[in-house]
Design a protein around this motif. Structure first.
Motif, PDB file in Angstrom:
ATOM      1  N   VAL A  98       0.836  -1.203   0.000  1.00  0.00           N
ATOM      2  CA  VAL A  98       0.000   0.000   0.000  1.00  0.00           C
ATOM      3  C   VAL A  98       0.865   1.245   0.000  1.00  0.00           C
ATOM      4  CG1 VAL A  98      -1.625   1.329   1.403  1.00  0.00           C
ATOM      5  CG2 VAL A  98      -1.975  -1.107   1.076  1.00  0.00           C
ATOM      6  N   ALA A  99       1.985   1.225   0.742  1.00  0.00           N
ATOM      7  CA  ALA A  99       2.841   2.402   0.851  1.00  0.00           C
ATOM      8  C   ALA A  99       3.671   2.631  -0.406  1.00  0.00           C
ATOM      9  CB  ALA A  99       3.762   2.258   2.056  1.00  0.00           C
ATOM     10  N   ALA A 100       3.962   1.565  -1.167  1.00  0.00           N
ATOM     11  CA  ALA A 100       4.787   1.711  -2.361  1.00  0.00           C
ATOM     12  C   ALA A 100       3.984   2.413  -3.451  1.00  0.00           C
ATOM     13  CB  ALA A 100       5.251   0.345  -2.847  1.00  0.00           C
ATOM     14  N   GLU A 101       4.643   3.270  -4.186  1.00  0.00           N
ATOM     15  CA  GLU A 101       4.000   4.027  -5.267  1.00  0.00           C
ATOM     16  C   GLU A 101       3.979   3.178  -6.530  1.00  0.00           C
ATOM     17  OE1 GLU A 101       1.984   7.053  -7.039  1.00  0.00           O
ATOM     18  OE2 GLU A 101       2.581   6.997  -4.958  1.00  0.00           O
ATOM     19  N   PRO A 102       2.811   2.927  -7.117  1.00  0.00           N
ATOM     20  CA  PRO A 102       2.776   2.122  -8.335  1.00  0.00           C
ATOM     21  C   PRO A 102       3.282   2.895  -9.555  1.00  0.00           C
ATOM     22  CG  PRO A 102       0.576   2.856  -7.786  1.00  0.00           C
ATOM     23  CD  PRO A 102       1.479   3.308  -6.666  1.00  0.00           C
ATOM     24  N   VAL A 103       3.902   2.162 -10.444  1.00  0.00           N
ATOM     25  CA  VAL A 103       4.324   2.707 -11.731  1.00  0.00           C
ATOM     26  C   VAL A 103       3.181   2.394 -12.693  1.00  0.00           C
ATOM     27  CG1 VAL A 103       6.029   2.587 -13.560  1.00  0.00           C
ATOM     28  CG2 VAL A 103       6.733   2.290 -11.181  1.00  0.00           C
ATOM     29  N   THR A 104       2.532   3.431 -13.233  1.00  0.00           N
ATOM     30  CA  THR A 104       1.360   3.225 -14.063  1.00  0.00           C
ATOM     31  C   THR A 104       1.654   3.544 -15.518  1.00  0.00           C
ATOM     32  OG1 THR A 104       0.595   5.466 -13.654  1.00  0.00           O
ATOM     33  CG2 THR A 104      -0.226   3.761 -12.184  1.00  0.00           C
ATOM     34  N   GLU A 105       0.942   2.833 -16.393  1.00  0.00           N
ATOM     35  CA  GLU A 105       1.045   3.108 -17.824  1.00  0.00           C
ATOM     36  C   GLU A 105      -0.296   2.784 -18.459  1.00  0.00           C
ATOM     37  OE1 GLU A 105       3.875   2.149 -21.616  1.00  0.00           O
ATOM     38  OE2 GLU A 105       3.550   0.533 -20.185  1.00  0.00           O
ATOM     39  N   ILE A 106      -0.835   3.745 -19.201  1.00  0.00           N
ATOM     40  CA  ILE A 106      -2.058   3.543 -19.985  1.00  0.00           C
ATOM     41  C   ILE A 106      -1.747   3.965 -21.407  1.00  0.00           C
ATOM     42  CG2 ILE A 106      -4.425   4.298 -20.404  1.00  0.00           C
ATOM     43  CD1 ILE A 106      -4.823   4.650 -17.475  1.00  0.00           C
ATOM     44  N   ARG A 107      -2.204   3.159 -22.353  1.00  0.00           N
ATOM     45  CA  ARG A 107      -2.061   3.497 -23.779  1.00  0.00           C
ATOM     46  C   ARG A 107      -3.435   3.406 -24.434  1.00  0.00           C
ATOM     47  NH1 ARG A 107       2.855   4.107 -25.954  1.00  0.00           N
ATOM     48  NH2 ARG A 107       4.596   3.640 -24.594  1.00  0.00           N
ATOM     49  N   ILE A 108      -3.762   4.437 -25.192  1.00  0.00           N
ATOM     50  CA  ILE A 108      -4.998   4.458 -25.973  1.00  0.00           C
ATOM     51  C   ILE A 108      -4.583   4.465 -27.427  1.00  0.00           C
ATOM     52  CG2 ILE A 108      -7.093   5.745 -26.525  1.00  0.00           C
ATOM     53  CD1 ILE A 108      -7.009   6.859 -23.677  1.00  0.00           C
ATOM     54  N   ASP A 109      -4.957   3.420 -28.153  1.00  0.00           N
ATOM     55  CA  ASP A 109      -4.543   3.232 -29.546  1.00  0.00           C
ATOM     56  C   ASP A 109      -3.023   3.335 -29.676  1.00  0.00           C
ATOM     57  OD1 ASP A 109      -7.174   2.871 -30.335  1.00  0.00           O
ATOM     58  OD2 ASP A 109      -7.452   4.999 -30.796  1.00  0.00           O
ATOM     59  N   GLY A 110      -2.297   2.804 -28.690  1.00  0.00           N
ATOM     60  CA  GLY A 110      -0.849   2.767 -28.729  1.00  0.00           C
ATOM     61  C   GLY A 110      -0.156   4.031 -28.254  1.00  0.00           C
ATOM     62  N   ARG A 111      -0.900   5.079 -27.972  1.00  0.00           N
ATOM     63  CA  ARG A 111      -0.289   6.331 -27.518  1.00  0.00           C
ATOM     64  C   ARG A 111      -0.458   6.465 -26.007  1.00  0.00           C
ATOM     65  NH1 ARG A 111      -1.462  10.813 -32.168  1.00  0.00           N
ATOM     66  NH2 ARG A 111      -0.341   9.703 -33.800  1.00  0.00           N
ATOM     67  N   PRO A 112       0.594   6.921 -25.316  1.00  0.00           N
ATOM     68  CA  PRO A 112       0.535   6.980 -23.851  1.00  0.00           C
ATOM     69  C   PRO A 112      -0.389   8.084 -23.339  1.00  0.00           C
ATOM     70  CG  PRO A 112       2.601   7.886 -24.641  1.00  0.00           C
ATOM     71  CD  PRO A 112       1.885   7.323 -25.843  1.00  0.00           C
ATOM     72  N   LEU A 113      -1.112   7.745 -22.293  1.00  0.00           N
ATOM     73  CA  LEU A 113      -1.962   8.705 -21.583  1.00  0.00           C
ATOM     74  C   LEU A 113      -1.306   8.952 -20.232  1.00  0.00           C
ATOM     75  CD1 LEU A 113      -4.672  10.268 -21.126  1.00  0.00           C
ATOM     76  CD2 LEU A 113      -5.553   8.136 -20.158  1.00  0.00           C
ATOM     77  N   HIS A 114      -0.981  10.203 -19.940  1.00  0.00           N
ATOM     78  CA  HIS A 114      -0.347  10.525 -18.668  1.00  0.00           C
ATOM     79  C   HIS A 114      -1.375  10.425 -17.554  1.00  0.00           C
ATOM     80  CE1 HIS A 114       1.690  13.567 -15.847  1.00  0.00           C
ATOM     81  NE2 HIS A 114       2.147  12.363 -15.626  1.00  0.00           N
ATOM     82  N   VAL A 115      -1.057   9.599 -16.552  1.00  0.00           N
ATOM     83  CA  VAL A 115      -1.950   9.354 -15.424  1.00  0.00           C
ATOM     84  C   VAL A 115      -1.200   9.680 -14.142  1.00  0.00           C
ATOM     85  CG1 VAL A 115      -3.262   7.588 -14.200  1.00  0.00           C
ATOM     86  CG2 VAL A 115      -3.159   7.553 -16.667  1.00  0.00           C
ATOM     87  N   MET A 116      -1.910  10.300 -13.210  1.00  0.00           N
ATOM     88  CA  MET A 116      -1.323  10.629 -11.912  1.00  0.00           C
ATOM     89  C   MET A 116      -2.139   9.964 -10.823  1.00  0.00           C
ATOM     90  SD  MET A 116      -0.866  14.617 -12.844  1.00  0.00           S
ATOM     91  CE  MET A 116      -2.305  14.522 -13.905  1.00  0.00           C
ATOM     92  N   ARG A 117      -1.460   9.547  -9.766  1.00  0.00           N
ATOM     93  CA  ARG A 117      -2.158   8.956  -8.633  1.00  0.00           C
ATOM     94  C   ARG A 117      -2.299  10.011  -7.548  1.00  0.00           C
ATOM     95  NH1 ARG A 117      -1.214   3.315  -5.521  1.00  0.00           N
ATOM     96  NH2 ARG A 117      -3.203   3.410  -4.442  1.00  0.00           N
ATOM     97  N   ARG A 118      -3.520  10.109  -7.018  1.00  0.00           N
ATOM     98  CA  ARG A 118      -3.774  11.069  -5.953  1.00  0.00           C
ATOM     99  C   ARG A 118      -3.459  10.446  -4.606  1.00  0.00           C
ATOM    100  NH1 ARG A 118      -8.445  14.935  -6.825  1.00  0.00           N
ATOM    101  NH2 ARG A 118      -8.600  14.471  -4.628  1.00  0.00           N
ATOM    102  N   ALA A 119      -3.388  11.260  -3.575  1.00  0.00           N
ATOM    103  CA  ALA A 119      -3.052  10.784  -2.235  1.00  0.00           C
ATOM    104  C   ALA A 119      -4.078   9.786  -1.703  1.00  0.00           C
ATOM    105  CB  ALA A 119      -2.927  11.962  -1.274  1.00  0.00           C
ATOM    106  N   ASP A 120      -5.334   9.899  -2.145  1.00  0.00           N
ATOM    107  CA  ASP A 120      -6.361   8.984  -1.656  1.00  0.00           C
ATOM    108  C   ASP A 120      -6.392   7.670  -2.433  1.00  0.00           C
ATOM    109  OD1 ASP A 120      -7.467   9.780  -4.056  1.00  0.00           O
ATOM    110  OD2 ASP A 120      -9.305  10.591  -3.189  1.00  0.00           O
TER     111      ASP A 120
END
Length: 165
Positions: A103-125
């Protein structure tokens, strides 16, 4: 500055400025100690931890010092768009398998829409928001990706910008 007035018995009464200065100093020292205590406790806990036993095979100098556990992975067609995503939590090696660490570790996230990256941020909650829908947050990456597709409509994500140094 006038001298401190004396009591009838000849003893001096501290001025208001001296009393306030002393109270402020005590508050600063107490606050600093409270802020540094968790750091000192962590160092003492690490010093008390027993030394590592003999090295396991393959744990030499070139071995990886972290273990990964994927918490979320998806790939689907949504409204004619291909969306793929992963959230991988990297946990330092040598840390016991414990839910609190994950839970404490920050996940490394990746989303791609039609092969192009979408920048995603994780909030504190723990929820996510994207550059496309940055005024709303969503509990999962999949819901974040779907909301971005809904907002994009027929438009495509722009290719990532080249980093200039």
């Amino acid at each position: 500055m006038s001298p401190t007035p004396a009591k009838p018995g000849g003893t001096r009464v501290p001025s208001r400025r001296i009393v306030l200065r002393g109270a402020f100093t005590a508050a600063v020292v107490t606050g600093t100690a409270g802020a540094l205590l968790p750091l000192l406790d962590r160092e003492q806990a690490e010093a008390a931890r027993p030394a590592a036993g003999p090295e396991a095979p393959g744990s030499g100098a070139g071995a990886t010092t972290a273990k990964e556990s994927t918490t979320e992975e998806f790939a689907e067609m949504y409204r004619g768009r291909e969306i793929r995503g992963t959230a991988t939590v990297v946990v330092p090696a040598g840390v016991p398998d414990d839910d609190r660490v994950a839970v404490a570790a920050e996940p490394v996230t990746e989303i791609r829409i039609d092969g192009r990256p979408l920048h995603v941020m994780r909030r504190a909650d723990g929820t996510y928001l994207s550059d496309v829908r940055h005024y709303e947050s969503y509990p999962t990456l999949l819901e974040t990706a779907r909301a971005a597709v809904d907002e994009l409509g027929a438009a495509r994500l722009s290719p990532p910008a080249a980093h200039h140094m």
